[in-house]
Design a protein around this motif. Sequence first.
Motif, PDB file in Angstrom:
ATOM      1  N   ARG A  69     -22.772 -38.642  15.693  1.00  0.00           N
ATOM      2  CA  ARG A  69     -24.050 -38.197  16.252  1.00  0.00           C
ATOM      3  C   ARG A  69     -24.107 -36.685  16.109  1.00  0.00           C
ATOM      4  N   MET A  70     -25.322 -36.137  16.132  1.00  0.00           N
ATOM      5  CA  MET A  70     -25.481 -34.694  16.144  1.00  0.00           C
ATOM      6  C   MET A  70     -26.590 -34.341  17.128  1.00  0.00           C
ATOM      7  N   ALA A  71     -26.444 -33.176  17.766  1.00  0.00           N
ATOM      8  CA  ALA A  71     -27.416 -32.738  18.766  1.00  0.00           C
ATOM      9  C   ALA A  71     -27.529 -31.224  18.729  1.00  0.00           C
ATOM     10  N   ARG A  72     -28.693 -30.757  19.144  1.00  0.00           N
ATOM     11  CA  ARG A  72     -28.908 -29.301  19.212  1.00  0.00           C
ATOM     12  C   ARG A  72     -29.747 -28.997  20.450  1.00  0.00           C
ATOM     13  N   GLN A  73     -29.223 -28.099  21.281  1.00  0.00           N
ATOM     14  CA  GLN A  73     -29.943 -27.646  22.474  1.00  0.00           C
ATOM     15  C   GLN A  73     -30.477 -28.814  23.311  1.00  0.00           C
ATOM     16  N   GLY A  74     -29.626 -29.791  23.543  1.00  0.00           N
ATOM     17  CA  GLY A  74     -29.964 -30.884  24.429  1.00  0.00           C
ATOM     18  C   GLY A  74     -30.717 -32.027  23.793  1.00  0.00           C
ATOM     19  N   LYS A  75     -31.034 -31.953  22.514  1.00  0.00           N
ATOM     20  CA  LYS A  75     -31.790 -33.012  21.849  1.00  0.00           C
ATOM     21  C   LYS A  75     -30.975 -33.639  20.729  1.00  0.00           C
ATOM     22  N   VAL A  76     -30.950 -34.962  20.709  1.00  0.00           N
ATOM     23  CA  VAL A  76     -30.232 -35.687  19.663  1.00  0.00           C
ATOM     24  C   VAL A  76     -31.013 -35.602  18.353  1.00  0.00           C
ATOM     25  N   GLN A 104     -26.739 -29.053   9.103  1.00  0.00           N
ATOM     26  CA  GLN A 104     -26.980 -29.126  10.545  1.00  0.00           C
ATOM     27  C   GLN A 104     -26.020 -28.216  11.315  1.00  0.00           C
ATOM     28  N   LEU A 105     -24.753 -28.209  10.915  1.00  0.00           N
ATOM     29  CA  LEU A 105     -23.791 -27.337  11.582  1.00  0.00           C
ATOM     30  C   LEU A 105     -24.157 -25.869  11.395  1.00  0.00           C
ATOM     31  N   ALA A 106     -24.569 -25.515  10.183  1.00  0.00           N
ATOM     32  CA  ALA A 106     -24.964 -24.136   9.921  1.00  0.00           C
ATOM     33  C   ALA A 106     -26.169 -23.731  10.760  1.00  0.00           C
ATOM     34  N   GLY A 107     -26.970 -24.716  11.159  1.00  0.00           N
ATOM     35  CA  GLY A 107     -28.126 -24.445  11.997  1.00  0.00           C
ATOM     36  C   GLY A 107     -27.826 -24.493  13.485  1.00  0.00           C
ATOM     37  N   GLY A 108     -26.560 -24.653  13.856  1.00  0.00           N
ATOM     38  CA  GLY A 108     -26.179 -24.608  15.258  1.00  0.00           C
ATOM     39  C   GLY A 108     -26.017 -25.945  15.943  1.00  0.00           C
ATOM     40  N   ALA A 109     -26.048 -27.047  15.197  1.00  0.00           N
ATOM     41  CA  ALA A 109     -25.948 -28.373  15.821  1.00  0.00           C
ATOM     42  C   ALA A 109     -24.515 -28.678  16.223  1.00  0.00           C
ATOM     43  N   THR A 110     -24.384 -29.455  17.283  1.00  0.00           N
ATOM     44  CA  THR A 110     -23.085 -29.979  17.707  1.00  0.00           C
ATOM     45  C   THR A 110     -22.843 -31.317  17.028  1.00  0.00           C
ATOM     46  N   LEU A 111     -21.619 -31.505  16.555  1.00  0.00           N
ATOM     47  CA  LEU A 111     -21.204 -32.748  15.923  1.00  0.00           C
ATOM     48  C   LEU A 111     -20.412 -33.581  16.921  1.00  0.00           C
ATOM     49  N   VAL A 112     -20.746 -34.853  17.029  1.00  0.00           N
ATOM     50  CA  VAL A 112     -19.990 -35.782  17.873  1.00  0.00           C
ATOM     51  C   VAL A 112     -19.398 -36.877  16.985  1.00  0.00           C
ATOM     52  N   PRO A 147     -20.263 -21.510  17.115  1.00  0.00           N
ATOM     53  CA  PRO A 147     -20.240 -20.395  18.059  1.00  0.00           C
ATOM     54  C   PRO A 147     -21.609 -20.152  18.689  1.00  0.00           C
ATOM     55  N   GLY A 148     -21.594 -19.929  20.004  1.00  0.00           N
ATOM     56  CA  GLY A 148     -22.814 -19.555  20.712  1.00  0.00           C
ATOM     57  C   GLY A 148     -23.805 -20.673  20.910  1.00  0.00           C
ATOM     58  N   ASN A 149     -23.407 -21.913  20.716  1.00  0.00           N
ATOM     59  CA  ASN A 149     -24.343 -23.027  20.817  1.00  0.00           C
ATOM     60  C   ASN A 149     -23.890 -24.039  21.874  1.00  0.00           C
ATOM     61  N   GLN A 150     -24.864 -24.857  22.292  1.00  0.00           N
ATOM     62  CA  GLN A 150     -24.628 -25.927  23.263  1.00  0.00           C
ATOM     63  C   GLN A 150     -25.329 -27.173  22.771  1.00  0.00           C
ATOM     64  N   GLY A 151     -24.579 -28.275  22.736  1.00  0.00           N
ATOM     65  CA  GLY A 151     -25.162 -29.495  22.202  1.00  0.00           C
ATOM     66  C   GLY A 151     -26.004 -30.262  23.192  1.00  0.00           C
ATOM     67  N   GLY A 168     -10.728 -23.225  19.559  1.00  0.00           N
ATOM     68  CA  GLY A 168     -11.823 -22.402  20.053  1.00  0.00           C
ATOM     69  C   GLY A 168     -11.907 -22.427  21.571  1.00  0.00           C
ATOM     70  N   THR A 169     -13.014 -21.905  22.072  1.00  0.00           N
ATOM     71  CA  THR A 169     -13.213 -21.852  23.517  1.00  0.00           C
ATOM     72  C   THR A 169     -14.581 -22.412  23.868  1.00  0.00           C
ATOM     73  N   LYS A 170     -14.686 -22.920  25.075  1.00  0.00           N
ATOM     74  CA  LYS A 170     -15.948 -23.477  25.532  1.00  0.00           C
ATOM     75  C   LYS A 170     -16.058 -23.257  27.036  1.00  0.00           C
ATOM     76  N   ARG A 171     -17.241 -22.798  27.453  1.00  0.00           N
ATOM     77  CA  ARG A 171     -17.474 -22.560  28.878  1.00  0.00           C
ATOM     78  C   ARG A 171     -18.065 -23.814  29.509  1.00  0.00           C
ATOM     79  N   TRP A 172     -17.432 -24.247  30.576  1.00  0.00           N
ATOM     80  CA  TRP A 172     -17.860 -25.444  31.296  1.00  0.00           C
ATOM     81  C   TRP A 172     -18.405 -25.059  32.669  1.00  0.00           C
ATOM     82  N   ARG A 173     -19.574 -25.602  32.988  1.00  0.00           N
ATOM     83  CA  ARG A 173     -20.145 -25.470  34.329  1.00  0.00           C
ATOM     84  C   ARG A 173     -20.235 -26.870  34.924  1.00  0.00           C
ATOM     85  N   VAL A 174     -19.569 -27.050  36.051  1.00  0.00           N
ATOM     86  CA  VAL A 174     -19.460 -28.360  36.694  1.00  0.00           C
ATOM     87  C   VAL A 174     -20.073 -28.286  38.089  1.00  0.00           C
TER      88      VAL A 174
END
Length: 411
Positions: A69-76, A104-112, A147-151, A168-174
């Motif tokens: 699956r792939m997603a960008r800024q909260g949208k699949v 898609q990755l170059a455009g900032g998408a998250t890969l699942v 970098p700098g993106n959220q799926g 890499g690193t990822k910031r988590w807010r729980v």
Amino acid sequence: MTADSGGAGQKVRSALRRCVPIPADDFAERHWDRTPLLSRRADDYTDLLDLDDVDELLSRRALRTPFVRMARQGKVIPAARYTGGGGPGAEVGDQVLDERVFEQLAGGATLVLQGLHRLWPPLVDLAGDLGRELGVPVQVNAYLTPPGNQGFATHYDTHAVFVLQVAGTKRWRVHPPVVPDPVERQPWGGRAEEVAAVAAGEPHLDAVLEPGDSLYLPRGWLHAAGALDDWSLHLTIGLRAPTRLSVVEALLDLAADAPALRAGLPMGADPGDGSAIAPLLADTVKALHEWLDTLRPDEVADRWRRGRGAGARPAPLRPVAQAAALARLAAGDRVRLRPGLRIQVTEPDPGHVAIAAPDRTVTMPAVCVAAVRALLDGRAHAIADLPGLSTDDGVVLARRLLTETILVLDL
């Protein structure tokens, strides 16, 4: 839960200990299905899956949806944007195309990468070991974020997870749950406004995960994660543990066998009428109590094992090697219970012994009782050494249970 074990002078960490570096009993008492746990430098996870492995999966393994699956800024992202036919001899149109994934990755998408517990050998092994330790079905996904993106936006899962940061690193807010202990019929999408409102407040945990860190999240805890200044790869291990509602659902399956509960309501009765439901409810509750008083625990366990409890797959079988070895089976061969297979041995009558697996029951003469109980103790046994049977009868029994995939040859 099992602790660390050692062999040949070397201490081997359990699958659970790779996820949480505290004693299993402490984790069970303080965190399991209760509160999150952040563990720093828990382990090095690059042996499970690294960035080169992700490229291998995307470019050389002919992955198909829904394994990706792939997603960008909260949208699949629709799968058609990164899938297609694979050329001559592989024209099926749902195959993942590496050049489109690159776009898609170059455009900032998250890969699942989904279902890796069925696909990638190190994760097949980890999921199997962890599932056997915890007694629950386990699934594994991987998330790669530029970098700098959220799926994905803030959400919750209806099962607990271990998050293992690989690269890499990822910031988590729980944030705390809006629905304590949700089940599958209570997905977060039905409470999107509540989720967003809670997510706007102060988080319970705000942390950056670095390689080797792990995070345990019980079901229902809200979370969102975004990559920082480099490519972030983490594994999410889902734990689909049963609940008390699961037991109720098993009871409902059995309730169809109770004539008093199958009985129809009086003509014209309307269960949706608030004024009429009280006597109907009272009669139904009375019938339910009377039926429950007759129910044996082993009946519920049997229904669970055959239905809802059958979700956890046993260890991989290696069918070609097993079939080849079965064709030349001999008394000196060693066999064992297939790891992860849930079975129960009973003696339904004085003349027989039965092995109940999730999808079948195998019945044998009572003379096999001692041999069956030995074979199913989890250890490897030479067929010639089975108690209570001649060598020829031992081979016949082993062949039967190998054919039923209850046993595997110790190759």
